[in-house]
Write a protein that holds these residues in place. Sequence first.
Motif, short mmCIF file in Angstrom:
data_model
loop_
_atom_site.label_atom_id
_atom_site.label_comp_id
_atom_site.label_asym_id
_atom_site.label_seq_id
_atom_site.Cartn_x
_atom_site.Cartn_y
_atom_site.Cartn_z
N CYS A 21 0.80 -1.22 0.00
CA CYS A 21 0.00 0.00 0.00
C CYS A 21 0.83 1.28 0.00
O CYS A 21 0.31 2.33 -0.32
N SER A 28 -3.98 -0.94 -1.58
CA SER A 28 -4.07 -1.51 -0.24
C SER A 28 -3.95 -3.03 -0.33
O SER A 28 -4.59 -3.66 -1.17
N ASP A 29 -3.12 -3.61 0.51
CA ASP A 29 -3.02 -5.05 0.59
C ASP A 29 -4.04 -5.62 1.58
O ASP A 29 -4.18 -6.81 1.69
N THR A 70 -8.36 -8.10 -1.88
CA THR A 70 -7.84 -7.51 -0.65
C THR A 70 -8.17 -8.38 0.55
O THR A 70 -9.29 -8.82 0.72
#
Length: 149
Positions: A21, A28-29, A70
């Motif tokens: 991220c 975003s992970d 995600t």
Amino acid sequence: MPRSRRSRTSGRTYGRSSRGCWGRGRRSDGRSQGGGTGHHLADFYESLLGWSRRSDAPEWVELAPSDGGTGLSFQTEPLFSPPRWPSGASEQQMMTHLDIKVDDLTSAVERAVALGATEADYQPQDDVRVLFDPVGHPFCLFVRTDGGT
């Protein structure tokens, strides 16, 4: 240069790759939840969502959906104080929560409760149920009624 973050409770550093991220991709992970033991929360959400563990460390667990989307991460926070929902002026405020789309609201609530969730007393909508995970984070189960996806 990718940043890393340090756990408030353990001092352990969790690095982020250039794909994470803060790296070049700026994506975003996942989302992180803390409270009690990370493993206890991860066990609950792993069962609720049917996701698998991407990584598993003593104070940090990452879950990922099978489609590679995600994920969610869980960290141990021994000093965690659950938020109050609905919010109260002088109490811990909810910062974020999960919205989980389900096909059948009644059976999804029953399953979540069987796994350790608790239904909130206040329910603001007919097609949404607010629940608390085993350490007190609020989350919502909902059925989309407007024809959207």
